[in-house]
Design a protein around this motif. Structure first.
Motif, mmCIF file in Angstrom:
data_model
loop_
_atom_site.group_PDB
_atom_site.id
_atom_site.type_symbol
_atom_site.label_atom_id
_atom_site.label_comp_id
_atom_site.label_asym_id
_atom_site.label_seq_id
_atom_site.Cartn_x
_atom_site.Cartn_y
_atom_site.Cartn_z
ATOM 1 N N ALA A 80 4.574 7.170 -14.641
ATOM 2 C CA ALA A 80 5.822 6.727 -14.030
ATOM 3 C C ALA A 80 5.645 5.415 -13.271
ATOM 4 C CB ALA A 80 6.364 7.802 -13.088
ATOM 5 N N VAL A 81 4.395 5.039 -12.952
ATOM 6 C CA VAL A 81 4.119 3.767 -12.278
ATOM 7 C C VAL A 81 3.052 3.026 -13.079
ATOM 8 C CG1 VAL A 81 4.730 4.565 -9.958
ATOM 9 C CG2 VAL A 81 2.387 4.794 -10.748
ATOM 10 N N GLN A 88 -2.725 -1.222 -6.409
ATOM 11 C CA GLN A 88 -2.319 -1.913 -5.177
ATOM 12 C C GLN A 88 -1.979 -0.906 -4.082
ATOM 13 O OE1 GLN A 88 1.129 -4.380 -5.719
ATOM 14 N NE2 GLN A 88 1.385 -4.718 -3.529
ATOM 15 N N GLU A 89 -1.173 0.084 -4.398
ATOM 16 C CA GLU A 89 -0.778 1.088 -3.408
ATOM 17 C C GLU A 89 -1.965 1.951 -2.980
ATOM 18 O OE1 GLU A 89 2.350 1.646 -1.778
ATOM 19 O OE2 GLU A 89 2.280 -0.435 -2.465
ATOM 20 N N ARG A 91 -5.111 1.019 -2.844
ATOM 21 C CA ARG A 91 -5.921 0.221 -1.912
ATOM 22 C C ARG A 91 -5.268 0.173 -0.529
ATOM 23 N NH1 ARG A 91 -7.191 -2.799 -6.509
ATOM 24 N NH2 ARG A 91 -5.384 -4.141 -6.276
ATOM 25 N N ARG A 92 -3.952 0.003 -0.495
ATOM 26 C CA ARG A 92 -3.231 -0.046 0.790
ATOM 27 C C ARG A 92 -3.386 1.273 1.549
ATOM 28 N NH1 ARG A 92 1.167 2.099 2.712
ATOM 29 N NH2 ARG A 92 1.873 2.863 0.702
ATOM 30 N N ILE A 93 -3.172 2.383 0.861
ATOM 31 C CA ILE A 93 -3.273 3.701 1.508
ATOM 32 C C ILE A 93 -4.698 3.936 1.993
ATOM 33 C CG2 ILE A 93 -3.160 6.188 1.106
ATOM 34 C CD1 ILE A 93 -0.795 5.572 -0.844
ATOM 35 N N PHE A 94 -5.674 3.646 1.148
ATOM 36 C CA PHE A 94 -7.064 3.851 1.532
ATOM 37 C C PHE A 94 -7.441 2.971 2.722
ATOM 38 C CE2 PHE A 94 -9.204 5.869 -2.432
ATOM 39 C CZ PHE A 94 -8.253 6.880 -2.429
ATOM 40 N N ALA A 95 -6.936 1.739 2.746
ATOM 41 C CA ALA A 95 -7.226 0.839 3.867
ATOM 42 C C ALA A 95 -6.652 1.407 5.164
ATOM 43 C CB ALA A 95 -6.669 -0.545 3.597
ATOM 44 N N GLU A 96 -5.433 1.926 5.100
ATOM 45 C CA GLU A 96 -4.820 2.506 6.297
ATOM 46 C C GLU A 96 -5.570 3.753 6.756
ATOM 47 O OE1 GLU A 96 -0.543 2.901 6.431
ATOM 48 O OE2 GLU A 96 -0.326 1.222 5.047
ATOM 49 N N LEU A 97 -6.142 4.477 5.805
ATOM 50 C CA LEU A 97 -6.926 5.658 6.149
ATOM 51 C C LEU A 97 -8.333 5.301 6.610
ATOM 52 C CD1 LEU A 97 -5.901 8.037 3.234
ATOM 53 C CD2 LEU A 97 -5.373 8.345 5.658
ATOM 54 N N GLY A 98 -8.734 4.054 6.394
ATOM 55 C CA GLY A 98 -10.076 3.631 6.773
ATOM 56 C C GLY A 98 -11.122 4.031 5.748
ATOM 57 N N ILE A 99 -10.690 4.228 4.500
ATOM 58 C CA ILE A 99 -11.603 4.621 3.425
ATOM 59 C C ILE A 99 -11.938 3.386 2.610
ATOM 60 C CG2 ILE A 99 -11.873 6.031 1.356
ATOM 61 C CD1 ILE A 99 -9.796 7.949 2.567
#
Length: 105
Positions: A80-81, A88-89, A91-99
């Motif tokens: 679906a994506v 991209q998403e 990487r963004r989520i992982f960055a916010e989680l600090g992973i």
């Protein structure tokens, strides 16, 4: 040598200290100490409440980000994506989680 002590030699010029005056000084000191302890306790409670608030906010954000990643992964598996959008998403989520990921290099 006279071994008897003269009690009057130990008295201040004004006579025996006024016991009522001595009590008032002690009461004031105890009241100040009690007030100081109450302020310290109030400060400790404020700090604990602030730590709980900030700690729970981090947990809520983490839970929300993990849920967002779960939905994104499901959409990616269902095609679906697009792959670039998914990466991209992710990487963004992982960055916010600090992973850190292998792709972050």
């Amino acid at each position: 040598m006279n071994t008897q002590h003269n009690a009057e030699a130990y008295l201040p010029a004004s006579g025996w200290p006024d016991m009522a005056q001595r009590g008032r000084e002690g009461m004031g000191k105890r009241a100040r100490e009690r007030a100081r302890q109450e302020r310290q306790e109030a400060k400790r409670l404020r700090r604990e409440a602030a730590a709980e608030d900030s700690g729970s906010a981090v947990l809520v954000d983490t839970a929300a980000l993990m849920e967002e990643y779960r939905r994104l992964s499901e959409q990616h598996e269902a095609k679906a994506v697009s792959e670039p959008f998914y990466q991209q998403e992710r990487r963004r989520i992982f960055a916010e989680l600090g992973i850190e990921t292998d792709e972050d290099d």
